[in-house]
Design a protein around this motif. Structure first.
Motif, short mmCIF file in Angstrom:
data_model
loop_
_atom_site.label_atom_id
_atom_site.label_comp_id
_atom_site.label_asym_id
_atom_site.label_seq_id
_atom_site.Cartn_x
_atom_site.Cartn_y
_atom_site.Cartn_z
N MET A 124 0.83 -1.19 0.00
CA MET A 124 0.00 0.00 0.00
C MET A 124 0.87 1.24 0.00
SD MET A 124 -2.16 -2.10 2.40
CE MET A 124 -0.98 -3.30 1.87
N LEU A 125 0.55 2.15 -0.88
CA LEU A 125 1.41 3.32 -1.00
C LEU A 125 0.98 4.42 -0.05
CD1 LEU A 125 1.60 3.30 -4.86
CD2 LEU A 125 3.35 2.60 -3.25
N PHE B 104 -2.25 -9.73 -7.11
CA PHE B 104 -3.16 -9.25 -6.06
C PHE B 104 -2.50 -8.19 -5.20
CE2 PHE B 104 -5.70 -13.07 -6.97
CZ PHE B 104 -6.90 -12.41 -7.19
N HIS B 105 -1.19 -8.33 -5.00
CA HIS B 105 -0.46 -7.31 -4.24
C HIS B 105 -0.53 -5.97 -4.97
CE1 HIS B 105 3.58 -5.84 -2.42
NE2 HIS B 105 2.56 -5.07 -2.11
N ASN B 106 -0.25 -6.00 -6.28
CA ASN B 106 -0.31 -4.76 -7.07
C ASN B 106 -1.72 -4.20 -7.12
OD1 ASN B 106 2.35 -4.19 -7.94
ND2 ASN B 106 2.27 -5.98 -9.26
N GLY C 52 -3.91 -4.55 -4.78
CA GLY C 52 -4.12 -3.94 -3.46
C GLY C 52 -3.51 -2.56 -3.38
N ASP C 53 -2.28 -2.41 -3.93
CA ASP C 53 -1.61 -1.11 -3.92
C ASP C 53 -2.42 -0.08 -4.72
OD1 ASP C 53 0.37 -2.08 -2.38
OD2 ASP C 53 1.95 -2.01 -3.88
N ALA C 54 -2.84 -0.47 -5.94
CA ALA C 54 -3.58 0.46 -6.80
C ALA C 54 -4.92 0.81 -6.17
CB ALA C 54 -3.81 -0.18 -8.18
N LEU D 11 10.69 2.33 1.68
CA LEU D 11 10.90 0.95 2.14
C LEU D 11 9.84 0.02 1.57
CD1 LEU D 11 11.98 1.30 5.87
CD2 LEU D 11 13.34 0.56 3.90
N HIS D 12 8.60 0.52 1.52
CA HIS D 12 7.52 -0.31 0.98
C HIS D 12 7.80 -0.63 -0.49
CE1 HIS D 12 3.28 -1.65 0.47
NE2 HIS D 12 3.68 -1.51 -0.77
N LEU D 13 8.14 0.41 -1.25
CA LEU D 13 8.37 0.22 -2.68
C LEU D 13 9.58 -0.67 -2.92
CD1 LEU D 13 7.59 3.85 -3.80
CD2 LEU D 13 6.21 1.81 -4.18
N SER E 15 10.57 -3.12 -0.93
CA SER E 15 10.19 -4.53 -0.69
C SER E 15 9.28 -5.04 -1.80
CB SER E 15 9.55 -4.71 0.68
OG SER E 15 8.92 -3.56 1.11
N ASP E 16 8.47 -4.13 -2.40
CA ASP E 16 7.68 -4.53 -3.57
C ASP E 16 8.60 -4.98 -4.70
OD1 ASP E 16 5.46 -3.84 -2.22
OD2 ASP E 16 4.76 -2.31 -3.60
N ALA E 17 9.66 -4.20 -4.94
CA ALA E 17 10.61 -4.52 -6.00
C ALA E 17 11.30 -5.85 -5.71
CB ALA E 17 11.64 -3.41 -6.14
N TYR F 161 1.63 -9.25 6.47
CA TYR F 161 2.52 -8.55 7.39
C TYR F 161 2.35 -7.03 7.27
CZ TYR F 161 6.96 -6.58 9.02
OH TYR F 161 7.91 -5.81 9.64
N GLU F 162 2.17 -6.52 6.04
CA GLU F 162 2.05 -5.07 5.89
C GLU F 162 0.62 -4.59 6.10
OE1 GLU F 162 1.76 -4.45 1.03
OE2 GLU F 162 3.67 -4.13 2.04
N SER F 163 -0.36 -5.49 6.04
CA SER F 163 -1.77 -5.08 6.23
C SER F 163 -2.18 -5.08 7.70
CB SER F 163 -2.70 -6.02 5.46
OG SER F 163 -2.38 -6.01 4.09
ZN LIG Z 1 2.95 -2.98 -2.05
#
Ligand SMILES: [Zn+2]
Ligand SMILES: [Zn+2]
Length: 306
Positions: free
Chosen positions: A1-2, A50-52, A54-56, A155-157, A159-161, A196-198
Protein backbone atom coordinates in the motif's frame (compact mmCIF):
# COMPACT_ATOMS: atom_id res chain seq x y z
CA UNK A 1 0.00 0.00 0.00
CA UNK A 2 1.41 3.32 -1.00
CA UNK A 3 -0.63 5.23 1.58
CA UNK A 4 1.87 5.25 4.38
CA UNK A 5 1.53 8.83 5.55
CA UNK A 6 1.19 8.61 9.33
CA UNK A 7 1.22 4.87 8.83
CA UNK A 8 -2.08 4.85 7.00
CA UNK A 9 -2.35 7.36 4.22
CA UNK A 10 -0.88 8.06 0.83
CA UNK A 11 1.12 11.13 0.00
CA UNK A 12 -1.67 13.60 -0.61
CA UNK A 13 0.62 15.99 -2.45
CA UNK A 14 0.75 13.68 -5.44
CA UNK A 15 -0.53 15.71 -8.35
CA UNK A 16 -3.66 14.57 -10.17
CA UNK A 17 -2.07 13.81 -13.55
CA UNK A 18 0.82 11.76 -12.24
CA UNK A 19 -1.46 10.04 -9.77
CA UNK A 20 -3.64 8.97 -12.69
CA UNK A 21 -0.64 7.67 -14.67
CA UNK A 22 0.74 5.67 -11.73
CA UNK A 23 -2.67 4.17 -10.92
CA UNK A 24 -3.29 3.26 -14.56
CA UNK A 25 0.17 1.67 -14.73
CA UNK A 26 -0.60 -0.35 -11.59
CA UNK A 27 -3.91 -1.57 -13.00
CA UNK A 28 -2.23 -2.61 -16.28
CA UNK A 29 0.47 -4.52 -14.33
CA UNK A 30 -2.26 -6.21 -12.30
CA UNK A 31 -4.19 -7.36 -15.39
CA UNK A 32 -0.98 -8.40 -17.14
CA UNK A 33 0.16 -10.51 -14.17
CA UNK A 34 -3.32 -11.93 -13.70
CA UNK A 35 -3.44 -13.18 -17.31
CA UNK A 36 0.21 -14.30 -17.14
CA UNK A 37 -0.48 -16.14 -13.89
CA UNK A 38 -3.48 -17.98 -15.35
CA UNK A 39 -1.64 -18.86 -18.60
CA UNK A 40 1.53 -20.09 -16.90
CA UNK A 41 -0.23 -21.68 -13.92
CA UNK A 42 2.01 -19.68 -11.57
CA UNK A 43 0.47 -18.97 -8.18
CA UNK A 44 3.37 -16.64 -7.34
CA UNK A 45 2.47 -14.38 -10.28
CA UNK A 46 -1.18 -14.38 -9.18
CA UNK A 47 -0.26 -13.38 -5.63
CA UNK A 48 1.99 -10.59 -6.94
CA UNK A 49 -0.93 -9.48 -9.14
CA UNK A 50 -3.16 -9.25 -6.06
CA UNK A 51 -0.46 -7.31 -4.24
CA UNK A 52 -0.31 -4.76 -7.07
CA UNK A 53 -4.09 -4.69 -7.20
CA UNK A 54 -4.12 -3.94 -3.46
CA UNK A 55 -1.61 -1.11 -3.92
CA UNK A 56 -3.58 0.46 -6.80
CA UNK A 57 -6.92 -0.02 -5.08
CA UNK A 58 -5.72 1.54 -1.83
CA UNK A 59 -4.33 4.57 -3.68
CA UNK A 60 -7.68 5.09 -5.46
CA UNK A 61 -9.61 4.57 -2.20
CA UNK A 62 -7.35 6.98 -0.33
CA UNK A 63 -7.69 9.57 -3.08
CA UNK A 64 -11.51 9.40 -3.11
CA UNK A 65 -11.75 9.15 0.68
CA UNK A 66 -9.39 12.09 1.07
CA UNK A 67 -11.63 14.23 -1.15
CA UNK A 68 -14.74 13.23 0.80
CA UNK A 69 -12.81 13.66 4.06
CA UNK A 70 -12.10 17.31 3.22
CA UNK A 71 -15.82 18.21 3.32
CA UNK A 72 -16.72 20.53 6.18
CA UNK A 73 -18.64 19.31 9.21
CA UNK A 74 -22.40 19.89 9.04
CA UNK A 75 -25.55 19.17 11.04
CA UNK A 76 -25.62 15.56 9.83
CA UNK A 77 -21.91 14.87 10.55
CA UNK A 78 -20.73 17.25 13.25
CA UNK A 79 -17.20 15.80 13.22
CA UNK A 80 -16.96 16.07 9.43
CA UNK A 81 -16.07 13.14 7.17
CA UNK A 82 -12.50 12.35 8.21
CA UNK A 83 -13.33 8.81 9.28
CA UNK A 84 -14.19 7.81 5.71
CA UNK A 85 -10.43 7.37 5.28
CA UNK A 86 -10.16 5.17 8.36
CA UNK A 87 -13.06 3.03 7.19
CA UNK A 88 -11.69 2.58 3.66
CA UNK A 89 -8.19 1.79 4.93
CA UNK A 90 -9.69 -0.93 7.14
CA UNK A 91 -11.86 -2.40 4.35
CA UNK A 92 -8.94 -2.44 1.93
CA UNK A 93 -6.61 -4.20 4.38
CA UNK A 94 -9.21 -6.79 5.35
CA UNK A 95 -9.84 -7.53 1.67
CA UNK A 96 -6.11 -8.01 1.02
CA UNK A 97 -5.71 -10.29 4.03
CA UNK A 98 -8.67 -12.42 2.88
CA UNK A 99 -7.14 -12.85 -0.60
CA UNK A 100 -3.73 -13.65 0.93
CA UNK A 101 -5.18 -16.35 3.18
CA UNK A 102 -6.83 -17.92 0.12
CA UNK A 103 -3.46 -17.88 -1.70
CA UNK A 104 -1.66 -19.32 1.35
CA UNK A 105 -4.06 -22.26 1.49
CA UNK A 106 -3.72 -22.83 -2.27
CA UNK A 107 0.10 -22.66 -1.99
CA UNK A 108 0.17 -25.28 0.77
CA UNK A 109 -2.08 -27.50 -1.37
CA UNK A 110 0.37 -27.14 -4.27
CA UNK A 111 3.40 -27.86 -2.10
CA UNK A 112 1.79 -31.22 -1.32
CA UNK A 113 0.59 -31.83 -4.90
CA UNK A 114 3.05 -29.96 -7.19
CA UNK A 115 1.70 -28.62 -10.49
CA UNK A 116 3.52 -27.75 -13.68
CA UNK A 117 4.35 -24.08 -14.21
CA UNK A 118 5.31 -22.55 -17.57
CA UNK A 119 8.56 -20.94 -16.44
CA UNK A 120 9.11 -19.05 -19.73
CA UNK A 121 5.83 -17.12 -19.64
CA UNK A 122 6.24 -16.52 -15.90
CA UNK A 123 9.76 -15.12 -16.46
CA UNK A 124 8.81 -12.57 -19.13
CA UNK A 125 5.64 -11.45 -17.37
CA UNK A 126 7.65 -10.93 -14.16
CA UNK A 127 10.38 -8.96 -15.99
CA UNK A 128 7.90 -6.60 -17.68
CA UNK A 129 5.94 -6.12 -14.43
CA UNK A 130 9.14 -5.35 -12.59
CA UNK A 131 10.12 -2.67 -15.13
CA UNK A 132 6.63 -1.10 -15.07
CA UNK A 133 6.64 -1.16 -11.26
CA UNK A 134 10.02 0.56 -11.17
CA UNK A 135 8.73 3.25 -13.54
CA UNK A 136 5.71 3.83 -11.26
CA UNK A 137 8.03 4.07 -8.26
CA UNK A 138 10.21 6.68 -9.96
CA UNK A 139 7.15 8.74 -10.94
CA UNK A 140 5.84 8.69 -7.37
CA UNK A 141 9.24 9.44 -5.86
CA UNK A 142 9.49 12.74 -7.72
CA UNK A 143 6.36 13.80 -5.85
CA UNK A 144 7.21 12.55 -2.40
CA UNK A 145 10.43 14.57 -2.04
CA UNK A 146 8.87 16.76 0.66
CA UNK A 147 7.01 13.98 2.39
CA UNK A 148 8.19 13.33 5.95
CA UNK A 149 7.31 9.68 5.54
CA UNK A 150 9.39 9.25 2.42
CA UNK A 151 11.41 6.57 4.20
CA UNK A 152 8.35 4.44 4.99
CA UNK A 153 7.07 4.80 1.42
CA UNK A 154 10.51 4.09 0.02
CA UNK A 155 10.90 0.95 2.14
CA UNK A 156 7.52 -0.31 0.98
CA UNK A 157 8.37 0.22 -2.68
CA UNK A 158 11.76 -1.38 -2.14
CA UNK A 159 10.19 -4.53 -0.69
CA UNK A 160 7.68 -4.53 -3.57
CA UNK A 161 10.61 -4.52 -6.00
CA UNK A 162 12.30 -7.33 -4.03
CA UNK A 163 9.12 -9.42 -4.31
CA UNK A 164 9.14 -8.90 -8.10
CA UNK A 165 12.82 -9.89 -8.28
CA UNK A 166 11.94 -12.97 -6.21
CA UNK A 167 9.32 -13.95 -8.80
CA UNK A 168 11.86 -13.44 -11.63
CA UNK A 169 14.44 -15.66 -9.88
CA UNK A 170 11.78 -18.31 -9.19
CA UNK A 171 10.75 -18.26 -12.86
CA UNK A 172 14.38 -18.83 -13.93
CA UNK A 173 14.78 -21.75 -11.52
CA UNK A 174 11.52 -23.28 -12.74
CA UNK A 175 12.51 -22.78 -16.38
CA UNK A 176 16.03 -24.23 -16.10
CA UNK A 177 15.66 -26.82 -13.32
CA UNK A 178 11.91 -27.64 -13.49
CA UNK A 179 11.81 -26.77 -9.76
CA UNK A 180 8.01 -26.33 -9.68
CA UNK A 181 7.86 -26.36 -5.88
CA UNK A 182 9.52 -22.92 -5.84
CA UNK A 183 6.30 -21.34 -7.16
CA UNK A 184 4.12 -22.16 -4.10
CA UNK A 185 7.08 -21.32 -1.84
CA UNK A 186 7.32 -17.86 -3.43
CA UNK A 187 3.54 -17.53 -3.04
CA UNK A 188 3.86 -18.21 0.70
CA UNK A 189 6.47 -15.45 0.97
CA UNK A 190 4.51 -12.86 -1.06
CA UNK A 191 1.18 -13.60 0.69
CA UNK A 192 2.89 -13.59 4.07
CA UNK A 193 4.39 -10.21 3.21
CA UNK A 194 0.98 -8.77 2.21
CA UNK A 195 -0.50 -9.93 5.53
CA UNK A 196 2.52 -8.55 7.39
CA UNK A 197 2.05 -5.07 5.89
CA UNK A 198 -1.77 -5.08 6.23
CA UNK A 199 -2.06 -6.14 9.87
CA UNK A 200 -0.69 -2.91 11.44
CA UNK A 201 -3.21 -0.90 9.38
CA UNK A 202 -6.05 -3.14 10.58
CA UNK A 203 -4.87 -2.67 14.16
CA UNK A 204 -4.55 1.14 13.90
CA UNK A 205 -7.90 1.67 12.19
CA UNK A 206 -9.63 -0.79 14.52
CA UNK A 207 -8.37 1.11 17.59
CA UNK A 208 -9.67 4.41 16.15
CA UNK A 209 -13.10 2.97 15.26
CA UNK A 210 -13.35 1.37 18.73
CA UNK A 211 -12.89 4.89 20.22
CA UNK A 212 -9.60 3.63 21.65
CA UNK A 213 -7.60 6.19 23.63
CA UNK A 214 -4.57 7.75 21.93
CA UNK A 215 -1.21 6.95 23.50
CA UNK A 216 -1.02 9.78 26.02
CA UNK A 217 0.39 9.77 29.56
CA UNK A 218 -2.92 10.56 31.30
CA UNK A 219 -1.30 10.58 34.76
CA UNK A 220 0.95 13.38 33.51
CA UNK A 221 -2.05 15.22 32.01
CA UNK A 222 -3.81 15.08 35.39
CA UNK A 223 -0.65 16.27 37.11
CA UNK A 224 -0.23 19.19 34.66
CA UNK A 225 -3.85 20.33 35.02
CA UNK A 226 -3.64 20.22 38.83
CA UNK A 227 -0.78 22.75 38.63
CA UNK A 228 -3.22 25.39 37.30
CA UNK A 229 -4.36 27.73 40.14
CA UNK A 230 -7.92 27.06 41.47
CA UNK A 231 -8.02 23.56 39.89
CA UNK A 232 -8.75 21.03 42.65
CA UNK A 233 -9.45 17.87 40.72
CA UNK A 234 -9.84 16.17 37.35
CA UNK A 235 -12.18 13.25 36.75
CA UNK A 236 -14.42 11.50 34.22
CA UNK A 237 -12.01 11.96 31.33
CA UNK A 238 -12.65 10.60 27.81
CA UNK A 239 -10.13 10.64 24.98
CA UNK A 240 -10.64 9.37 21.45
CA UNK A 241 -9.46 9.99 17.90
CA UNK A 242 -11.43 11.22 14.90
CA UNK A 243 -8.59 10.07 12.65
CA UNK A 244 -4.89 9.38 13.13
CA UNK A 245 -4.14 13.10 13.65
CA UNK A 246 -7.11 14.53 15.54
CA UNK A 247 -7.47 13.81 19.26
CA UNK A 248 -10.62 14.82 21.14
CA UNK A 249 -10.88 15.01 24.94
CA UNK A 250 -13.73 15.67 27.36
CA UNK A 251 -13.25 15.97 31.13
CA UNK A 252 -14.72 17.25 34.40
CA UNK A 253 -12.78 19.83 36.40
CA UNK A 254 -13.28 20.53 40.10
CA UNK A 255 -12.71 24.24 40.66
CA UNK A 256 -12.99 26.65 43.55
CA UNK A 257 -16.34 28.48 43.57
CA UNK A 258 -15.35 31.19 41.08
CA UNK A 259 -17.36 33.61 38.94
CA UNK A 260 -17.93 32.29 35.42
CA UNK A 261 -15.67 34.96 33.91
CA UNK A 262 -12.80 33.53 36.01
CA UNK A 263 -13.41 29.92 34.97
CA UNK A 264 -13.08 30.96 31.32
CA UNK A 265 -9.48 31.93 32.00
CA UNK A 266 -8.86 28.48 33.46
CA UNK A 267 -10.42 26.86 30.39
CA UNK A 268 -7.98 28.79 28.22
CA UNK A 269 -5.04 27.50 30.27
CA UNK A 270 -6.29 23.91 30.11
CA UNK A 271 -6.74 24.13 26.35
CA UNK A 272 -3.28 25.62 25.93
CA UNK A 273 -1.60 22.80 27.87
CA UNK A 274 -3.57 20.08 26.09
CA UNK A 275 -2.96 21.58 22.66
CA UNK A 276 0.72 22.41 22.91
CA UNK A 277 1.95 19.54 25.06
CA UNK A 278 -0.36 16.71 23.98
CA UNK A 279 -1.53 17.79 20.48
CA UNK A 280 -5.18 17.50 21.51
CA UNK A 281 -7.31 19.27 18.90
CA UNK A 282 -10.62 19.64 20.71
CA UNK A 283 -11.44 19.86 24.43
CA UNK A 284 -14.82 19.91 26.18
CA UNK A 285 -14.76 20.83 29.88
CA UNK A 286 -17.45 20.47 32.52
CA UNK A 287 -16.69 22.63 35.56
CA UNK A 288 -17.86 21.50 39.02
CA UNK A 289 -17.24 22.50 42.65
CA UNK A 290 -17.85 19.42 44.79
CA UNK A 291 -19.65 17.10 42.40
CA UNK A 292 -17.52 14.05 41.66
CA UNK A 293 -14.62 15.36 43.73
CA UNK A 294 -12.06 12.64 44.39
CA UNK A 295 -13.43 10.42 41.63
CA UNK A 296 -11.10 8.56 39.31
CA UNK A 297 -9.72 10.09 36.12
CA UNK A 298 -11.62 7.48 34.13
CA UNK A 299 -15.24 6.63 34.85
CA UNK A 300 -15.70 3.42 36.83
CA UNK A 301 -18.92 1.62 37.76
CA UNK A 302 -19.14 3.35 41.16
CA UNK A 303 -19.23 6.96 39.92
CA UNK A 304 -21.92 9.02 41.69
CA UNK A 305 -22.76 11.05 38.58
CA UNK A 306 -22.31 10.84 34.82
ZN1 LIG B 1 2.95 -2.98 -2.05
ZN1 LIG C 1 -17.96 15.37 37.41
Amino acid sequence: MLELKEGIFMDHQTSGGRFFTVTLLNIIITLFELIGGLLSGSLALLSDAFHNFGDAFSVILSYVANRIGKRSPNAANTYGYRRIEILTALLNSVLLIAVSIFLLVEAIRRLIHPQNVAGGIMFWVAIISFLANTLATLLLNRDSKHNLNIRATYLHLLSDALASIGVIISASLIFFFKANWIDPLMTLLVSGYIIYESLPIVRQTFVILMEGAPEIDFKQVEHDLLQIPHVKGVHHCHAWQIDENQIVVSLHLNLEDLPLSQTEKIYAQVEKILKTKYQIAHVTIQAECDRGKGEKLFLTGQADHQ
